[in-house]
Every structure is written in C-alpha cells, then in structure tokens.
Enzyme design. Sequence first.
Site, short mmCIF file in Angstrom:
data_model
loop_
_atom_site.label_atom_id
_atom_site.label_comp_id
_atom_site.label_asym_id
_atom_site.label_seq_id
_atom_site.Cartn_x
_atom_site.Cartn_y
_atom_site.Cartn_z
N VAL A 260 11.62 -40.97 9.67
CA VAL A 260 13.05 -40.79 9.41
C VAL A 260 13.45 -39.32 9.46
CG1 VAL A 260 14.82 -41.02 7.62
CG2 VAL A 260 13.34 -42.94 8.15
N THR B 223 14.93 -44.65 1.28
CA THR B 223 15.38 -45.93 0.73
C THR B 223 14.99 -45.98 -0.75
OG1 THR B 223 15.04 -46.94 2.88
CG2 THR B 223 15.16 -48.44 0.98
N GLU C 171 19.27 -44.75 5.63
CA GLU C 171 19.00 -44.71 7.07
C GLU C 171 18.67 -46.13 7.57
OE1 GLU C 171 19.35 -42.32 9.40
OE2 GLU C 171 18.97 -44.11 10.59
N PHE C 172 19.23 -46.48 8.73
CA PHE C 172 19.02 -47.83 9.27
C PHE C 172 18.28 -47.82 10.61
CE2 PHE C 172 22.58 -48.11 6.36
CZ PHE C 172 22.27 -49.25 5.62
N LEU C 173 17.66 -46.70 10.97
CA LEU C 173 17.01 -46.65 12.28
C LEU C 173 15.86 -47.64 12.38
CD1 LEU C 173 14.00 -45.14 12.10
CD2 LEU C 173 15.40 -43.12 11.87
N ASN D 282 17.75 -54.84 4.82
CA ASN D 282 16.38 -55.18 5.18
C ASN D 282 15.97 -56.55 4.65
OD1 ASN D 282 15.98 -52.97 6.70
ND2 ASN D 282 14.62 -51.89 5.29
N PHE E 204 16.73 -61.13 15.12
CA PHE E 204 15.78 -61.44 14.03
C PHE E 204 15.64 -62.95 13.78
CE2 PHE E 204 16.55 -57.04 13.63
CZ PHE E 204 15.37 -56.51 13.17
N GLY F 119 6.41 -56.99 9.30
CA GLY F 119 5.46 -56.00 8.78
C GLY F 119 6.16 -54.65 8.81
N CYS G 220 8.87 -50.81 6.17
CA CYS G 220 10.13 -51.03 5.44
C CYS G 220 10.30 -52.43 4.87
CB CYS G 220 11.30 -50.69 6.35
SG CYS G 220 11.37 -48.93 6.72
P1 NAD Z 1 6.79 -41.16 6.36
O1 NAD Z 1 5.70 -41.54 5.46
O2 NAD Z 1 6.64 -41.34 7.84
O3 NAD Z 1 7.19 -39.63 6.11
C1 NAD Z 1 7.38 -39.07 4.86
C2 NAD Z 1 7.04 -37.59 4.95
O4 NAD Z 1 7.41 -36.95 3.73
C3 NAD Z 1 5.55 -37.31 5.14
O5 NAD Z 1 5.37 -36.50 6.29
C4 NAD Z 1 5.14 -36.55 3.85
O6 NAD Z 1 4.15 -35.60 4.07
C5 NAD Z 1 6.46 -35.93 3.46
N1 NAD Z 1 6.57 -35.53 2.06
C6 NAD Z 1 6.18 -36.19 0.94
N2 NAD Z 1 6.47 -35.49 -0.15
C7 NAD Z 1 7.06 -34.34 0.26
C8 NAD Z 1 7.60 -33.21 -0.41
N3 NAD Z 1 7.60 -33.11 -1.73
N4 NAD Z 1 8.12 -32.21 0.33
C9 NAD Z 1 8.12 -32.30 1.69
N5 NAD Z 1 7.64 -33.34 2.36
C10 NAD Z 1 7.12 -34.36 1.66
O7 NAD Z 1 8.08 -41.97 5.84
P2 NAD Z 1 9.27 -42.60 6.70
O8 NAD Z 1 8.82 -43.81 7.41
O9 NAD Z 1 9.94 -41.50 7.46
O10 NAD Z 1 10.23 -43.08 5.51
C11 NAD Z 1 10.93 -42.16 4.70
C12 NAD Z 1 11.97 -42.95 3.91
O11 NAD Z 1 12.93 -43.53 4.80
C13 NAD Z 1 11.39 -44.11 3.11
O12 NAD Z 1 12.13 -44.27 1.93
C14 NAD Z 1 11.65 -45.31 4.02
O13 NAD Z 1 11.77 -46.52 3.31
C15 NAD Z 1 12.97 -44.95 4.65
N6 NAD Z 1 13.21 -45.54 5.96
C16 NAD Z 1 12.19 -45.65 6.87
C17 NAD Z 1 12.46 -46.20 8.12
C18 NAD Z 1 11.35 -46.36 9.12
O14 NAD Z 1 11.54 -47.11 10.07
N7 NAD Z 1 10.22 -45.69 8.98
C19 NAD Z 1 13.74 -46.65 8.45
C20 NAD Z 1 14.76 -46.47 7.49
C21 NAD Z 1 14.49 -45.93 6.26
#
Ligand code: NAD
Length: 442
Positions: free
Chosen positions: A11, A121, A155-157, A215, A256, A264, A267
């Site tokens: 994200v 999220t 975020e909704f990506l 979701n 969907f 899986g 999210c």
């Molecule tokens: P991710 O695990 O890919 O990335 C999180 C990053 O945050 C990691 O690189 C980690 O090292 C870093 N991090 C952790 N603590 C930190 C800190 N104190 N300072 C700086 N960096 C730090 O996670 P993601 O998939 O990008 O998801 C992030 C959020 O967005 C979650 O809440 C998730 O539910 C939400 N989200 C994810 C998606 C998706 O498709 N992946 C879509 C929408 C929303």
Amino acid sequence: MKLTVVGTGYVGLVTGVCFAEMGNEVWCVDVDKEKIQGLNQGKIPIYEPGLEDMVKRNMEAGRLHFTTRLEEGLSLSLFLFIAVGTPPGEDGSADLNYVLSVAREVGRKMEKYVVIVDKSTVPVGTADKVREAVAEELKARGRSGLEFDVVSNPEFLKEGAAIDDVMKPDRIIVGTDNVRTAELMKELYSPFVRNGHPILLMDIHSAELAKYAANAMLATRISFMNELAALCEKVGADIEQVRMGIGSDRRIGNSFLYAGLGYGGSCFPKDVKALIHSSREEGLKPTILEAVEEVNKRQRQIFVERIKGYFGSLRGKKLALWGLSFKPQTDDMREAPSVTIAERLLQEGALLTAYDPVAVEVARLLLPSEGITFTKDAYEGLKDADALLLITEWHQFRNPDFERIKSLMKAPVIFDGRNQYDPKVLRSYGYAYFCLGRRQCI
Ligand code: NAD
C-alpha cells in the site's frame, strides 16, 4: 504538495509512487533498512505490474525519496500517511502496534502542523488512539501547542492492479471531523478523480468501518458461491451457469462470484477476523461473518479430500501444483490457499512439484522445505506426475497445451481449483477432470 508515507509495503509504496506521479514530492519511509537500500538502487521489493518503471521515473524526477528516517520528510510535509501493517493478533483483532508506534514517533519528531492520514486498515476508534498517542508525546516534549489533525483514508487497491486502482479509484473515502482537513484532502486527491468518481467525506468512525465492510462483503460473496457450489454438486446444477444467471442481474453484478479455493491474501482473511472480533467485543454475534470464515476454510479441505478420494491414498503420488500466490498478478503468499493445500498433501505422503510465474521465491520461505520441488517452467514439473492441480488462475494457465501436458504426465488427471477449464474439452482430450460445483466434474 509534500507528503510522507510511512510503511513501504504494497500500500505505502504504490500510494507514495502514485502521489509522486501526480507531481507531489513524496518521502517513503520504512524501518526495513534493506528494503529502503534496495529501493534507492532501483530494486522493487514486490511484484506489481508497472511499478518498477513508475518508481524509476519519479526518482529520476526528484519527486520520490526513500528513507529510514521519518524526520527527513516530516519537517517538509503537510501530510503524513500511515501505511504500515495491521496483522491479526492471536484473538483475531487487528494488531495496532505498528500504527501506534508510527503515531508516537510523529509526536516525538514533528515540528509543525501535519495532517496524519491513516491509510492502514484499522478498527473503529483507531484515529482516536493515534490522536492520543501523538498528543502524549507532544505533551512529554512540552510542545502541546503544536497542531495536528487525524484523518481516516482507507485504501481499496487490489494487488496485481494496484496502480490503476490508486490512479483511478472507484471512490476515495475521507473520514474527518473538520472542514480544514476535508478541504486539504480534496485538494490532494482532486487529480485522481478527474473521472468523476466521488471523494466521499464522512465521519471518522464510518470511514474506518467502511473498509472492513467492503472486504467482508466481497469475502461473503466468495463464500456464498462456494457454499452454493457444494449444493450444485448434490443437485446436479452447474455453479458457472448459476453464476452467470445471477451476475447478469444488475442488482448483483459479476464481481467476486467465482467458486474456487476460497479467498486468501493479506486482507480478506484478517479483515473478516478483525470484524468478527470487533462485533464480539461489542457483545454482538457476527453470525454471517463466522459462516463466511468457516466456508472458506472448508473449501480447501474439500479440494484435498477430492484428490484423496480419487487416488485412495496419496502416499508417493506425484502432484504438480500450478500457481502458488493467493491470486494472479502478485507474489503475495500471505494466507494463500496453496500453503494449506500443499501442507495437507505433504502430510498425506504426496510428493509435490510447484510452479508459479513470480511467487516462488516468497513461497520457498512459507512452504515446507521437504517434499516440494520448485520448477522454473510450468511443464517441467508435470513429468511423470499423477495429477496436475490448478491452484492460482494465472493467465498463462488459461489455455495451456493439453496434448503436451498429457504426454508428460503418468496419467491425464487434472484437479482444477479455479474452474478454469471446460469439462467437455478436457474430456475430449481424455483427461479425468475434477473441478468445483460443475456438472460433469464430479
Ligand atoms: P506490508 O506488510 O506489505 O507493508 C508494511 C510495511 O510497513 C513494511 O515494509 C514494514 O517494514 C513497514 N513498517 C512497519 N512498522 C513501521 C514503522 N514503525 N515505521 C516505518 N515502517 C514500518 O503491508 P501492506 O500490504 O502494504 O498493508 C498495509 C496496510 O494497508 C494494512 O493495514 C493492510 O490491511 C492495508 N491494505 C492492504 C492492501 C493490500 O492489498 N496489501 C489493500 C488495502 C489495504
């Protein structure tokens, strides 16, 4: 505008790059030194179509910076986005440690007004906790007079189409409690909604809940179709035809509605769990969500049982897995059905080969090291295989060379976990073909 994005994962990285693409100056911050070092050398830590070129372009233009030091961008930024992980805790609740640790760090380091935007999220009430954490740190520094706002901007990506989703979102949700931040957020996001899609302003709690609701709704549709698929098998109906029958109804729509191995990824599983937890905490019984989770778990078991049922025993059977990532176009293996399925098959004594176009390196870290051979080519693992298992519906698996597959395998047997193939066509090639919820597949 200038902004800092904390957390450079799926994200944070995509959001940061897309903001830079629109002409903003962006600092992407992460605690993972290796990741930041790699990004500064042009190495992209995740597989996301189109991302590499976009990162390079914006770095060269001087609009995109990668750093481990929050203060580097914070001192210049009007917005600070929190985009760190919120993994499930032991009880299913969202673990807010990462989010709150960023909030505290902001409180310790900010020197001027900033809009703190929560993009992770998070459960209802998190913005309040972020506000408290920042305020406590400011108080400890004797800087309580420093102003800041907290906004919820979920975020909704979708992974695999993340850039398009961020550049042309269906909607942008902004949860805020004041006009000042509403106006600032509208200004920041206006380039992304030239297509006329809305920026929805709402209260912070509703914005936080809207993300989980979206979701959970999508996960519910998947489990609903999987439950119907089981009924189809019993009554002699075909889930693919039922899907078309209902998807063409504009009130329902086509998205969907695919029966398969269940949802899986990083999210849906964790967000359904977190919503169940929040409901229980409020003394409610989340009946629908509990069922959604149960059906999802069962779907993987049904698939393994089907394979076992065909062979009797799986001991020594060579099974070739096609696809490992939780869905196509990503290397994300979090909560991927392939992991539970492979583990179960190995427990039953099967020998596995596995191929995925991009997820093998990530999969190696998650799958048992013994009993699986990873191959570089889809056909390589089919040599002398007792069955091919389609796990993830990558495009390249849609129309493979069925004659070649047959010539390589010990016997022509396909278990299709994604209902990708036409049962009649597969029969005409001489395959024993098994899928989920379709006529002539059982
Ligand atoms: P991710 O695990 O890919 O990335 C999180 C990053 O945050 C990691 O690189 C980690 O090292 C870093 N991090 C952790 N603590 C930190 C800190 N104190 N300072 C700086 N960096 C730090 O996670 P993601 O998939 O990008 O998801 C992030 C959020 O967005 C979650 O809440 C998730 O539910 C939400 N989200 C994810 C998606 C998706 O498709 N992946 C879509 C929408 C929303």
